[in-house]
Design a protein around this motif. Structure first.
Motif, PDB file in Angstrom:
ATOM      1  N   LEU A  93       0.859  -1.181   0.000  1.00 47.08           N
ATOM      2  CA  LEU A  93       0.000   0.000   0.000  1.00 47.08           C
ATOM      3  C   LEU A  93       0.893   1.228   0.000  1.00 47.08           C
ATOM      4  O   LEU A  93       1.641   1.454   0.952  1.00 47.08           O
ATOM      5  CB  LEU A  93      -0.909   0.013   1.228  1.00 47.08           C
ATOM      6  CG  LEU A  93      -1.668   1.323   1.508  1.00 47.08           C
ATOM      7  CD1 LEU A  93      -2.702   1.587   0.412  1.00 47.08           C
ATOM      8  CD2 LEU A  93      -2.332   1.274   2.893  1.00 47.08           C
ATOM      9  N   VAL A  94       0.840   2.025  -1.067  1.00 50.10           N
ATOM     10  CA  VAL A  94       1.597   3.268  -1.158  1.00 50.10           C
ATOM     11  C   VAL A  94       0.620   4.426  -0.967  1.00 50.10           C
ATOM     12  O   VAL A  94      -0.404   4.497  -1.673  1.00 50.10           O
ATOM     13  CB  VAL A  94       2.324   3.391  -2.509  1.00 50.10           C
ATOM     14  CG1 VAL A  94       3.027   4.731  -2.614  1.00 50.10           C
ATOM     15  CG2 VAL A  94       3.326   2.251  -2.679  1.00 50.10           C
ATOM     16  N   VAL A  95       0.921   5.310  -0.035  1.00 43.79           N
ATOM     17  CA  VAL A  95      -0.009   6.372   0.351  1.00 43.79           C
ATOM     18  C   VAL A  95       0.669   7.726   0.188  1.00 43.79           C
ATOM     19  O   VAL A  95       1.753   7.969   0.743  1.00 43.79           O
ATOM     20  CB  VAL A  95      -0.484   6.193   1.804  1.00 43.79           C
ATOM     21  CG1 VAL A  95      -1.545   7.242   2.143  1.00 43.79           C
ATOM     22  CG2 VAL A  95      -1.028   4.792   2.028  1.00 43.79           C
ATOM     23  N   ASN A  96       0.038   8.618  -0.545  1.00 40.99           N
ATOM     24  CA  ASN A  96       0.531   9.985  -0.713  1.00 40.99           C
ATOM     25  C   ASN A  96       0.213  10.824   0.527  1.00 40.99           C
ATOM     26  O   ASN A  96      -0.655  10.476   1.334  1.00 40.99           O
ATOM     27  CB  ASN A  96      -0.097  10.616  -1.957  1.00 40.99           C
ATOM     28  CG  ASN A  96       0.183   9.816  -3.208  1.00 40.99           C
ATOM     29  OD1 ASN A  96       1.271   9.254  -3.371  1.00 40.99           O
ATOM     30  ND2 ASN A  96      -0.800   9.748  -4.107  1.00 40.99           N
ATOM     31  N   ASP A  97       0.899  11.954   0.659  1.00 49.25           N
ATOM     32  CA  ASP A  97       0.744  12.813   1.844  1.00 49.25           C
ATOM     33  C   ASP A  97       0.995  12.007   3.112  1.00 49.25           C
ATOM     34  O   ASP A  97       0.199  11.997   4.049  1.00 49.25           O
ATOM     35  CB  ASP A  97      -0.644  13.463   1.877  1.00 49.25           C
ATOM     36  CG  ASP A  97      -0.783  14.589   0.872  1.00 49.25           C
ATOM     37  OD1 ASP A  97       0.148  15.409   0.762  1.00 49.25           O
ATOM     38  OD2 ASP A  97      -1.815  14.645   0.172  1.00 49.25           O
ATOM     39  N   GLY A  98       2.149  11.347   3.146  1.00 49.72           N
ATOM     40  CA  GLY A  98       2.473  10.323   4.108  1.00 49.72           C
ATOM     41  C   GLY A  98       2.029  10.512   5.536  1.00 49.72           C
ATOM     42  O   GLY A  98       1.224   9.740   6.042  1.00 49.72           O
ATOM     43  N   PHE A 155       4.212   5.327   3.381  1.00 49.93           N
ATOM     44  CA  PHE A 155       3.561   6.625   3.493  1.00 49.93           C
ATOM     45  C   PHE A 155       4.568   7.696   3.071  1.00 49.93           C
ATOM     46  O   PHE A 155       5.582   7.915   3.752  1.00 49.93           O
ATOM     47  CB  PHE A 155       3.074   6.838   4.922  1.00 49.93           C
ATOM     48  CG  PHE A 155       2.033   5.831   5.352  1.00 49.93           C
ATOM     49  CD1 PHE A 155       0.684   6.134   5.277  1.00 49.93           C
ATOM     50  CD2 PHE A 155       2.405   4.565   5.789  1.00 49.93           C
ATOM     51  CE1 PHE A 155      -0.286   5.211   5.647  1.00 49.93           C
ATOM     52  CE2 PHE A 155       1.452   3.635   6.166  1.00 49.93           C
ATOM     53  CZ  PHE A 155       0.103   3.956   6.095  1.00 49.93           C
ATOM     54  N   VAL A 156       4.293   8.355   1.949  1.00 53.14           N
ATOM     55  CA  VAL A 156       5.270   9.195   1.263  1.00 53.14           C
ATOM     56  C   VAL A 156       4.854  10.660   1.342  1.00 53.14           C
ATOM     57  O   VAL A 156       3.809  11.046   0.806  1.00 53.14           O
ATOM     58  CB  VAL A 156       5.409   8.779  -0.220  1.00 53.14           C
ATOM     59  CG1 VAL A 156       6.547   9.543  -0.888  1.00 53.14           C
ATOM     60  CG2 VAL A 156       5.594   7.276  -0.356  1.00 53.14           C
ATOM     61  N   ASP A 157       5.664  11.471   1.997  1.00 49.21           N
ATOM     62  CA  ASP A 157       5.393  12.907   2.013  1.00 49.21           C
ATOM     63  C   ASP A 157       5.711  13.522   0.651  1.00 49.21           C
ATOM     64  O   ASP A 157       6.606  13.041  -0.060  1.00 49.21           O
ATOM     65  CB  ASP A 157       6.249  13.598   3.072  1.00 49.21           C
ATOM     66  CG  ASP A 157       5.514  13.791   4.382  1.00 49.21           C
ATOM     67  OD1 ASP A 157       4.343  13.391   4.487  1.00 49.21           O
ATOM     68  OD2 ASP A 157       6.124  14.341   5.331  1.00 49.21           O
ATOM     69  N   PRO A 158       5.033  14.603   0.279  1.00 50.41           N
ATOM     70  CA  PRO A 158       5.437  15.336  -0.925  1.00 50.41           C
ATOM     71  C   PRO A 158       6.790  15.991  -0.727  1.00 50.41           C
ATOM     72  O   PRO A 158       7.221  16.239   0.408  1.00 50.41           O
ATOM     73  CB  PRO A 158       4.327  16.376  -1.104  1.00 50.41           C
ATOM     74  CG  PRO A 158       3.736  16.537   0.254  1.00 50.41           C
ATOM     75  CD  PRO A 158       3.860  15.214   0.936  1.00 50.41           C
ATOM     76  N   GLY A 159       7.456  16.278  -1.818  1.00 52.87           N
ATOM     77  CA  GLY A 159       8.791  16.844  -1.740  1.00 52.87           C
ATOM     78  C   GLY A 159       8.805  18.297  -1.307  1.00 52.87           C
ATOM     79  O   GLY A 159       7.840  19.045  -1.505  1.00 52.87           O
ATOM     80  N   VAL A 160       9.930  18.686  -0.726  1.00 50.81           N
ATOM     81  CA  VAL A 160      10.215  20.072  -0.376  1.00 50.81           C
ATOM     82  C   VAL A 160      11.468  20.474  -1.146  1.00 50.81           C
ATOM     83  O   VAL A 160      12.475  19.758  -1.128  1.00 50.81           O
ATOM     84  CB  VAL A 160      10.442  20.229   1.135  1.00 50.81           C
ATOM     85  CG1 VAL A 160      10.871  21.656   1.461  1.00 50.81           C
ATOM     86  CG2 VAL A 160       9.190  19.860   1.902  1.00 50.81           C
TER      87      VAL A 160
END
Length: 298
Positions: free
Chosen positions: A71-76, A108-113
């Motif tokens: 399960l890959v989740v955006n906005d980790g 759970f993957v945060d968006p990049g900075v």
């Protein structure tokens, strides 16, 4: 078989509707907590100059003989935070413990900075674009954080990608462009209305050969621009759902009350995962010690 649904009156005031979380979204004393590892990605070939955090959550007690689902989740962190609206790790622990879904590792993957930029947030660049950069980033730079140390299935029927708002765009686009890897989509309140160039999916779904996707969509009556002739989040979600239904896709659409909030989608996550992974034997994979060490913590 009939599925009885208890009667619940509809709210008449839609200004501030909030859904109550069910028991699968609460930490249970009889369910062991899984292990969460935090990783900091400081470089990216796909998004140069960006940095982000990723959390890998492995539920406890995965003891069967088949590799784990993914399960890959955006906005980790928004989706992992046990005190937040979605509580992804808690949900995975509960469902896997009872054997209602296969052993599933959550990423759970945060968006990049963008480091050093006056406009550091790279979220919309990554999530709203209709191209293959984000799914390539996931496959080449994020998924190996899991597949290196753990046994993960290669079966795309057991790879789920999930997100909300612009993260819902990214989830749907990832599966649309790479159904050879992701065939299960959970998308909440997707911001199709703000994709550059407009929402491409109603036309694309109607024209393209049907892809082997199972799609769970959530929409809200009072989402952004709900009564506007353009940039209407509610209407664009319904248009995508209608196109999928007319094209014969395996679709589940849930329309709720409330606005552009993760609350309803979070409440739905246990059922969304049960549905997304429906038909997949709920046999858990053995979680063995990492073959080459756990990912380095950030």
């Amino acid at each position: 078989m009939t599925a009885p649904v208890p009667y619940r009156p509809l709210p008449l005031d839609l200004a501030d509707v909030r859904y109550a979380h069910g028991p699968d979204s609460e930490r249970r004393p009889d369910v062991p907590a899984g292990k969460t590892t935090e990783v900091t990605l400081t470089t990216s070939a796909i998004y140069p100059g960006t940095s982000r955090k990723v959390w890998v959550h492995v539920p406890a007690g995965c003891d069967a003989s088949v590799p784990a689902a993914l399960l890959v989740v955006n906005d980790g962190w928004w989706y992992l935070d046990p005190a937040g609206e979605v509580r992804g790790g808690v949900v995975l622990d509960n469902l896997v413990h009872r054997g209602e879904i296969p052993c599933t590792i959550g990423v759970f993957v945060d968006p990049g900075v963008v480091v050093g930029s006056p406009r550091p947030k790279n979220r919309n660049v990554e999530y709203d674009a209709f191209d293959d950069r984000y799914v390539t980033f996931l496959l080449d730079e994020v998924v190996p954080l899991v597949t290196a140390p753990y046994a993960v299935t290669d079966d795309p029927e057991r790879w789920v990608v999930c997100g909300g708002s612009s993260g819902g765009n990214a989830a749907f686009t990832a599966a649309w462009l790479r159904p050879d890897r992701f065939r299960r989509v959970v998308a909440y309140l997707s911001s199709f209305a703000q994709m550059p160039g407009g929402n491409p999916y109603p036309d694309l779904v109607a024209r393209a050969d049907r892809k082997p996707l199972r799609v769970f969509l959530q929409a809200a009556h009072r989402d952004l621009g709900w009564d506007a002739p353009t940039r209407n989040w509610f209407a664009e979600n319904l248009r995508v759902a209608a196109a999928l239904a007319e094209a014969g896709y395996d679709l589940r659409l849930v329309v709720g009350d409330g606005g552009h909030s993760p609350n309803h989608g979070g409440v739905l996550l246990p059922d969304a995962l049960r549905w997304a992974l429906g038909g997949v034997a709920a046999a858990a994979a053995p979680i063995t010690p990492p073959r080459t060490g756990t990912p380095s913590a950030g």
